[in-house]
Design an enzyme around this catalytic site. Structure first.
Site, mmCIF file in Angstrom:
data_model
loop_
_atom_site.group_PDB
_atom_site.id
_atom_site.type_symbol
_atom_site.label_atom_id
_atom_site.label_comp_id
_atom_site.label_asym_id
_atom_site.label_seq_id
_atom_site.Cartn_x
_atom_site.Cartn_y
_atom_site.Cartn_z
ATOM 1 N N SER A 126 0.880 -1.419 -0.071
ATOM 2 C CA SER A 126 -0.016 -0.125 0.068
ATOM 3 C C SER A 126 1.128 1.364 -0.030
ATOM 4 C CB SER A 126 -1.010 -0.066 1.169
ATOM 5 O OG SER A 126 -2.090 0.819 1.064
ATOM 6 N N ASP A 242 -10.461 -2.469 -5.453
ATOM 7 C CA ASP A 242 -9.795 -1.616 -4.081
ATOM 8 C C ASP A 242 -10.650 -0.581 -3.826
ATOM 9 O OD1 ASP A 242 -8.205 -0.146 -2.604
ATOM 10 O OD2 ASP A 242 -6.323 -0.772 -3.936
ATOM 11 N N HIS A 296 -8.629 -3.980 -1.428
ATOM 12 C CA HIS A 296 -7.433 -3.697 -1.220
ATOM 13 C C HIS A 296 -6.506 -4.625 -0.353
ATOM 14 C CE1 HIS A 296 -4.166 -0.560 -0.729
ATOM 15 N NE2 HIS A 296 -4.393 -0.676 0.673
#
Length: 314
Positions: A126, A242, A296
Site C-alpha cells: 500500500s 480496491d 485492497h
C-alpha cells in the site's frame, strides 16, 4: 494487520521525532535474520519490506509475508522497515508523520545496514510502495534491483477514508479544505498522498510530498528520473475491487482529470516528458503492470509466490 482506527490518535506524540530506531545494524524483532551463511555467500538478494497504514513492521499480514519469503527462499536476508522504538510507535508513525522526514530516516536506516550493502529487492505494501519509490528516487544507496508495489497510491488518491467511507464522507464533503490545512498536511500521512483533481493548484502548493516525488513542479529534479529508470523491474500490482485507493488505477499511475475522466499513464505528461523515468523503464520493458481480483491487499501467499517471489525475488 489492519488495526482499529480507534486505537490511533489523529496526531501522535511522536511528531517531530522521525528518526527513532533507525541506526540499527543488528537483527531485532521484525528484522528476521536467517544465519551467517546468508551473509557470507548469499544465494538471493536481500528483500526490504515497507508496510502500509495502520500496520506495523512485525505483526499480522506483514509478518506472515516476511516469514513466507524466508521459508520459501532459505538463507535469504529480509528487513521489515520499522520507525520508532517499538511496534506501537511504528504503527503510530504509519499514520502521523512527515513523510519527507521519514524517507530521510529510512535512507539512513538502509545505508547503515551492512546486510544490504550490495543492493536489494523491495516490496512496498500500500502506501509503503509509494514511500519505497521515494527512497529510490531520492537516495537509492544501497540500490534497489526490483521494486514491487502492492496497491500503492502512486498517482495519489482523490478521496482518503478516515474511518470508513460511509461514516466519514458526509463529515468532510470538501476534503481538500481539511487535508490541505496546516494542522493536517504536515502530520497526517494520508494527506501527503491526497490529490484533489478539482484543485490541482492547491494540491501543488499545499501537498508536502507527492508533487515532489512525482516531479510535478515546474523545476524538475533530474536525479529522480535517473534513479527510478535504473531499476531492473518496477512491478505495480492493482487490486480490481480496491475500495481504499481511489481511483484504484492509481496503483498504475492512472488518475483523474478535473472532470474525473480517468487518464492512463501513457497519456499523461509525467510519462511523455518522462518526469520520473517511467517512459524509459517502459521502453526497456522494465515497467510491469499486474492486477489481481480483490479488495485492497486481498491476495494470497500463493499469488505472491507465483506473481512476485518466483519471477522477481529469486
Amino acid at each position: 494487520m489492519i488495526l482499529p482506527t480507534a486505537k490511533w490518535p489523529r496526531y501522535g506524540a511522536l511528531a517531530g521525532r522521525p528518526c527513532l530506531g533507525v541506526a540499527i545494524t543488528e537483527p531485532m524483532p521484525g528484522f528476521l535474520f536467517t544465519g551467517k551463511d546468508s551473509m557470507i555467500e548469499p544465494q538471493y538478494l536481500p528483500v526490504v519490506i515497507w508496510h502500509g497504514r495502520y500496520e506495523t513492521c512485525c505483526t499480522g499480514d506483514v509478518a506472515d509475508l516476511q516469514n513466507f519469503i524466508n521459508t520459501t527462499l532459505p538463507g535469504i536476508y529480509t528487513h521489515s522497515i520499522m520507525l520508532g522504538n517499538n511496534e506501537y510507535e511504528d504503527g503510530l508513525l504509519s499514520v502521523n508523520a512527515n513523510m519527507n522526514e521519514q524517507v530521510d530516516c529510512v535512507c539512513k536506516q538502509l545505508k547503515d545496514n551492512e546486510n544490504l550493502r550490495n543492493g536489494f529487492n523491495a516490496v512496498g505494501i500500500s502506501q509503503g510502495g509509494l514511500f519505497l519509490r521515494a527512497y529510490v528516487e531520492r537516495c537509492n544507496d544501497p540500490p534497489v534491483h526490483n521494486l514491487i508495489t502492492l496497491g500503492s497510491p502512486q498517482a495519489g488518491a482523490s478521496y482518503v477514508p478516515f474511518c470508513g467511507n460511509e461514516i466519514c464522507k458526509p463529515q468532510y464533503p470538501e476534503q481538500h479544505i481539511y487535508l490541505y490545512s496546516d494542522e493536517v498536511r504536515f502530520r497526517y500521512v494520508s494527506a501527503q498522498w491526497f490529490k484533489d483533481p478539482e484543485n490541482i493548484d492547491t494540491y501543488l502548493e499545499k501537498n508536502i510530498f507527492l508533487p515532489d516525488i512525482n516531479n510535478e513542479y515546474k523545476k524538475k529534479n533530474a536525479t529522480y528520473a535517473k534513479n527510478l529508470s535504473s531499476l531492473n523491474k518496477f512491478v505495480m500490482i492493482q487490486f480490481t475491487n480496491d475500495s481504499v485507493i481511489i481511483p484504484k488505477e492509481s496503483a498504475w499511475f492512472w488518475f483523474y482529470d478535473k472532470d474525473y475522466n480517468l487518464i492512463p499513464i501513457r497519456e499523461q505528461e509525467i510519462y511523455h516528458e518522462d518526469w520520473i523515468g517511467l517512459k524509459k523503464l517502459d521502453e526497456l520493458g522494465n515497467l510491469v503492470f499486474k492486477e489481481t481480483v480483490g479488495d485492497h491487499l486481498e491476495y494470497t501467499l500463493e499469488y505472491f509466490k507465483t506473481e512476485v517471489l518466483d519471477p522477481y525475488l529469486k
